[in-house]
Motif scaffolding. Structure first.
Motif, PDB file in Angstrom:
ATOM      1  N   ILE A  40     -18.038 -34.262  29.710  1.00 42.29           N
ATOM      2  CA  ILE A  40     -18.619 -35.350  30.508  1.00 42.29           C
ATOM      3  C   ILE A  40     -19.360 -34.807  31.726  1.00 42.29           C
ATOM      4  O   ILE A  40     -19.844 -35.567  32.535  1.00 42.29           O
ATOM      5  N   SER A  41     -19.472 -33.471  31.846  1.00 44.18           N
ATOM      6  CA  SER A  41     -20.098 -32.910  33.038  1.00 44.18           C
ATOM      7  C   SER A  41     -21.615 -33.090  32.977  1.00 44.18           C
ATOM      8  O   SER A  41     -22.201 -33.277  31.916  1.00 44.18           O
ATOM      9  N   ILE A  89     -11.946 -43.505  37.440  1.00 46.90           N
ATOM     10  CA  ILE A  89     -11.946 -43.443  35.974  1.00 46.90           C
ATOM     11  C   ILE A  89     -10.649 -42.828  35.449  1.00 46.90           C
ATOM     12  O   ILE A  89      -9.944 -43.428  34.631  1.00 46.90           O
ATOM     13  N   ILE A 109     -11.317 -41.926  28.280  1.00 57.03           N
ATOM     14  CA  ILE A 109     -12.354 -42.117  29.301  1.00 57.03           C
ATOM     15  C   ILE A 109     -13.376 -43.135  28.813  1.00 57.03           C
ATOM     16  O   ILE A 109     -13.827 -44.001  29.552  1.00 57.03           O
ATOM     17  N   ASN A 110     -13.731 -43.024  27.520  1.00 55.43           N
ATOM     18  CA  ASN A 110     -14.686 -43.988  26.972  1.00 55.43           C
ATOM     19  C   ASN A 110     -14.106 -45.394  26.931  1.00 55.43           C
ATOM     20  O   ASN A 110     -14.853 -46.363  26.848  1.00 55.43           O
ATOM     21  N   ALA A 159     -17.087 -47.783  36.352  1.00 54.49           N
ATOM     22  CA  ALA A 159     -17.899 -46.663  36.828  1.00 54.49           C
ATOM     23  C   ALA A 159     -19.044 -47.185  37.693  1.00 54.49           C
ATOM     24  O   ALA A 159     -19.350 -46.620  38.751  1.00 54.49           O
ATOM     25  N   SER A 215     -15.688 -40.716  41.804  1.00 61.49           N
ATOM     26  CA  SER A 215     -15.555 -41.825  40.860  1.00 61.49           C
ATOM     27  C   SER A 215     -14.757 -41.397  39.638  1.00 61.49           C
ATOM     28  O   SER A 215     -13.986 -42.189  39.099  1.00 61.49           O
ATOM     29  N   VAL A 216     -14.899 -40.133  39.219  1.00 65.83           N
ATOM     30  CA  VAL A 216     -14.093 -39.687  38.092  1.00 65.83           C
ATOM     31  C   VAL A 216     -12.622 -39.563  38.505  1.00 65.83           C
ATOM     32  O   VAL A 216     -11.719 -40.067  37.844  1.00 65.83           O
ATOM     33  N   VAL A 221     -12.470 -46.852  29.311  1.00 63.88           N
ATOM     34  CA  VAL A 221     -12.564 -47.528  30.607  1.00 63.88           C
ATOM     35  C   VAL A 221     -13.865 -48.321  30.630  1.00 63.88           C
ATOM     36  O   VAL A 221     -14.920 -47.762  30.317  1.00 63.88           O
ATOM     37  N   PRO A 222     -13.814 -49.629  30.983  1.00 61.79           N
ATOM     38  CA  PRO A 222     -15.038 -50.425  30.959  1.00 61.79           C
ATOM     39  C   PRO A 222     -16.101 -49.822  31.868  1.00 61.79           C
ATOM     40  O   PRO A 222     -15.791 -49.299  32.941  1.00 61.79           O
ATOM     41  N   ILE A 223     -17.340 -49.903  31.434  1.00 58.91           N
ATOM     42  CA  ILE A 223     -18.416 -49.239  32.164  1.00 58.91           C
ATOM     43  C   ILE A 223     -18.597 -49.849  33.553  1.00 58.91           C
ATOM     44  O   ILE A 223     -19.029 -49.182  34.494  1.00 58.91           O
ATOM     45  N   GLU A 253     -10.623 -34.739  22.405  1.00 55.67           N
ATOM     46  CA  GLU A 253     -11.129 -36.008  21.868  1.00 55.67           C
ATOM     47  C   GLU A 253     -10.262 -37.177  22.337  1.00 55.67           C
ATOM     48  O   GLU A 253     -10.773 -38.254  22.639  1.00 55.67           O
ATOM     49  N   ARG A 283     -11.173 -37.860  25.856  1.00 49.74           N
ATOM     50  CA  ARG A 283     -12.499 -38.449  25.946  1.00 49.74           C
ATOM     51  C   ARG A 283     -12.485 -39.902  25.480  1.00 49.74           C
ATOM     52  O   ARG A 283     -13.140 -40.756  26.062  1.00 49.74           O
ATOM     53  N   PRO A 298      -0.982 -42.770  24.186  1.00 50.88           N
ATOM     54  CA  PRO A 298      -0.676 -42.908  22.750  1.00 50.88           C
ATOM     55  C   PRO A 298      -1.439 -41.925  21.866  1.00 50.88           C
ATOM     56  O   PRO A 298      -0.797 -41.256  21.043  1.00 50.88           O
ATOM     57  N   PRO A 299      -2.766 -41.765  22.036  1.00 52.65           N
ATOM     58  CA  PRO A 299      -3.411 -40.753  21.189  1.00 52.65           C
ATOM     59  C   PRO A 299      -2.888 -39.344  21.437  1.00 52.65           C
ATOM     60  O   PRO A 299      -2.782 -38.557  20.496  1.00 52.65           O
TER      61      PRO A 299
END
Lengths: 307, 215
Positions: free
Chosen positions: B41-42, B133, B107-108, B115, B128-129, B110-112, B101, B104, B143-144
């Motif tokens: 995500i950098s 986030i 992170i994906n 951000a 912000s990260v 989290v509702p946009i 994964e 990630r 869980p994953p």
């Protein structure tokens, strides 16, 4: 949060320069690391007073003009694909059966199936292969295939069941109110929807299945890795170990990447009809996570609407 | 049953090694995976590219091949460790992209708008990260991540094929030694694996349900 570019500003001229410089530095560092690894591999080494040529020396790669070698590699690849193909068909078929039994209305069918599924899902595939090999003495091919069918069948069954559970309840009610028998409604109304919904995940699981055929190496089935790393390496000599490894890796990457891309394409295609239109080239779907989410959403729905 | 009780010390020794492999390679995979996820995500393009290529390559290589590389090719190239270390390296490398994964996908998840809100308050990338986030993503990644560790538990058995005397190897040797009681021996091995995987699975389902309701 699909577009992570919200996280930083659109950069101005100075910022762009900084990030370009950082990119170049990062690239150089990575290149240097790769060059370092390659130089270590390529350097001739001393072993017991004898100088052994480096890994990229032609004397380590000269067997590849031999058509017989390619014939052996081809047979190994074919054996891998054969085991994966048979196991994939069996696993999907068994998954369908498991899903139907697991969501049966009768507790006498449902509960034993649940226990069996949990058992299969929690066990290493390798252990199952050994078990089948020793107990049923089926020979290595069927040990690999049957273990993969049981394990992946249990996983796919769980995924399909979660798919069934996450369907809107109106689907079943509509089927029943049309006068269908419960099984008819399951097979004709609910199951096709659950199957379509879970199809990308099932295909992604088939990639895992294809990778797992390599466990045949340990239980003695002559698949790709065993052919190259065991049979060919001992036939041509250990100095070809590295190059044979490289070839095996490339073959596996070609097979798995194409199947992964197919799974991703499928999931994009099926997702594009729904709400997640903006999502592009997401990660390949993961079976365990999808099962968890479908179960949790089904549970959340039943708990907020008491019967 | 007797054969399991008679050989309980051997089972426990194997189980200890399995747990050791699980802990060491789990922690190492968590560290490597976090670095890879951060790279992905950098804002720096080459790092993103590297992380993507790494993830794709390792994910699509069979574990057997990774462990083969670690246990047989690395010593051939001159690395000198015990097979346990090689197996731990292989399992960590193999598991790391799955960890990345999982992180990630959290992170994906989290509702946009989160951000966007953080950015519009004037927080920079790191703030912000780090403050907005990640704390939200963390909950969703549990869980994953548990699923990744369940898979890792089962994968440690493959190390048994590469000269590590963990649970699977113990089972194989006992089965060879007690040809008439193979079923009991192997069911004993399975039980030890199930002791780890089934509680973890229940935990994952429980956490997922709570996260789901909060969403």
């Amino acid at each position: 949060m699909s577009g992570s570019n919200v996280l930083f500003d659109a950069q101005g001229p100075r910022g762009r320069r900084v990030s370009l410089i950082l990119s170049i530095i990062g690239g150089l560092v990575l290149l240097a690391a790769v060059a370092w690894v390659v130089s270590i591999l390529a350097a001739p080494r001393e072993s017991g007073g004898i100088t052994v040529p480096g890994m990229f020396d032609p004397s380590r790669w000269d067997i590849y003009s031999d058509p017989q070698l390619w014939g052996a590699i081809w047979r190994g690849t074919l054996a891998t694909l054969q085991a994966a193909g048979v196991a994939a068909v069996g696993a999907v078929a068994l998954g369908v059966v498991f899903a139907l039994l697991r969501s049966a209305a009768t507790a006498w069918i449902r509960i034993p199936t649940t226990i069996v599924l949990e058992f299969f899902r929690g066990m290493p595939v390798l252990l199952m292969m050994l078990f089948i090999l020793l107990v049923a003495s089926t020979g290595a091919f069927w040990a690999v295939v049957i273990a993969l069918i049981l394990y992946n069948g249990a996983l796919i069954g769980e995924a399909l069941r979660a798919g069934l559970a996450s369907l809107p309840r109106g689907q079943r009610e509509a089927g029943l109110s049309l006068g269908m028998r419960p099984l008819q409604s399951r097979m004709l109304v609910e199951f096709p929807q659950a199957f379509r919904q879970m199809l990308p995940i099932i295909v992604a699981q088939l990639v895992v299945l294809l990778k797992d055929t390599s466990l045949g190496y340990i239980v003695g089935y002559n698949e790709l890795i065993r052919t190259t790393m065991n049979n060919l390496a001992s036939f041509y000599g250990n100095r070809y170990l590295f190059s044979l490894f490289a070839v095996t890796l490339v073959i596996y990457l070609i097979m798995n990447l194409s199947l992964s891309w197919f799974a991703r394409w499928l999931s994009r295609r099926t997702a594009s009809g729904g709400t997640r239109r903006g999502k592009r080239a997401g990660p390949p779907p993961d079976l365990d996570q999808a099962v968890l989410m479908a179960q949790a959403s089904a549970l959340a729905r039943t708990s907020e609407r008491p019967q | 049953m007797d054969v399991v009780i008679e050989n309980l010390p051997r089972y426990l020794a194997g189980f200890r090694l399995t747990l050791l492999l699980l802990a060491v390679s789990g922690i190492a995979a968590l560290i490597i995976g976090t670095i890879i996820a951060a790279m992905r995500i950098s804002p720096i393009t080459t790092l993103r590219g590297f992380a993507t290529v790494y993830t794709e390559l390792v994910r699509n290589t069979p574990l057997t091949l990774v462990l083969f590389f670690c246990a047989i090719i690395l010593p051939y190239l001159g690395a000198d460790f015990s097979y346990l270390v090689f197996a731990a390296i292989g399992l960590s490398v193999y598991t790391s992209p799955f960890v990345a994964e999982a992180l990630r996908s959290g992170i994906n998840g989290v509702p946009i708008g989160q951000a966007e809100a953080a950015r519009s308050l004037g927080l920079n990338f790191g703030q912000s990260v780090g403050l907005v986030i990640l704390p939200q993503a963390f909950r969703m990644t549990i869980p994953p991540l548990i699923n990744v560790f369940i898979a890792l538990t089962k994968n440690t058995s493959v190390a048994g094929g590469f000269f590590v005397a963990e649970l699977f190897t113990v089972g194989k040797e006992l089965a060879n030694g007690n040809g008439d009681r193979v079923i009991a021996v192997l069911l004993g091995v399975a039980t030890f694996y199930l002791i780890i995987t089934i509680p973890l699975g229940i935990l994952a389902a429980h956490v997922e349900r709570r996260v789901m309701v909060q969403r």
